[in-house]
Design an enzyme around this catalytic site. Sequence first.
Site, mmCIF file in Angstrom:
data_model
loop_
_atom_site.group_PDB
_atom_site.id
_atom_site.type_symbol
_atom_site.label_atom_id
_atom_site.label_comp_id
_atom_site.label_asym_id
_atom_site.label_seq_id
_atom_site.Cartn_x
_atom_site.Cartn_y
_atom_site.Cartn_z
ATOM 1 N N VAL A 10 -8.542 8.508 -6.811
ATOM 2 C CA VAL A 10 -9.271 8.543 -5.371
ATOM 3 C C VAL A 10 -9.960 6.847 -4.997
ATOM 4 C CG1 VAL A 10 -9.634 11.105 -5.100
ATOM 5 C CG2 VAL A 10 -11.679 9.227 -5.387
ATOM 6 N N SER A 11 -9.085 6.589 -3.339
ATOM 7 C CA SER A 11 -8.858 5.414 -2.889
ATOM 8 C C SER A 11 -10.905 4.911 -2.953
ATOM 9 C CB SER A 11 -8.180 5.047 -2.045
ATOM 10 O OG SER A 11 -6.995 5.077 -1.983
#
Length: 202
Positions: A10-11
Site C-alpha cells: 500500500v502506498s
Amino acid sequence: MTNTYGYVRVSTRDQNEDRQLIALRELSIPERNIFLDKQSGKDFQRPQYRRLVKKLQPGDLLCIKSIDRLGRNYTEILEQWRLLTKERGIDIAVLDMPLLDTRRGKDLMGTFLCDIVLQVLSFVAENERTNIRQRQAEGIVAAKARGIRFGRPPKPLPENYHSAYQRWKAGVITGAEAARECGMPLSTFRYKAVRYQTRPPR
C-alpha cells in the site's frame, strides 16, 4: 521443495491492506511467507520486497493481487518481471488478471500473450501514478487559489508584539531591540512587521 509467497503493498500507512491479505490467505499462503510494504510503488527499493526476493528460489510461486501492487514504474515492473521469471526461475501469478500467470501457457503463444498483457498493464499502472501526481498538483493550486494554506500554521505573535512594534515604528527603539523584546530574530521581526502593517489584528 517449492514454496508459495505473497506480496502486499500500500502506498501510505493510512491505506488498508486487508483486501490484498484476504486474497492471499484464501490461497492458504503461510503468514511467514507474506511480505508487506507500506511505501510508494515508484521504485523497488522497498525493505520487505527486497527481503522477499532474497528468499525466492527457482520454482517458487509469487502471488500478488494486482500488477500495480508490484509497482507503478513501467520500465522497472518489466525489468523485475524479467529478472524473477527469466533469470531466477520464479513463477508469478497476478490474481486479478489470470492471463498473468506464468504457470499457464509455457509455450511460445502463452509467453507472448503474457508479455503483451504485462506491458499493457504496466503502462496503465505508471500512467495512473502520473495522473495521481497531476491531480494532486492541480488540487494544491486550486486550494491555494481559494486561500487554503499548507504547512504548519504560523506561531501566534507574542503578547508584547504590538507594544514593541509601535515603539519601533515611532523610532523609540531599534528593530534589534524590538526583536529582542519579542524573543525572535531581527529578520523574523521585520517579516512579521510587514504582515502586521498590512493586516493588523482587530
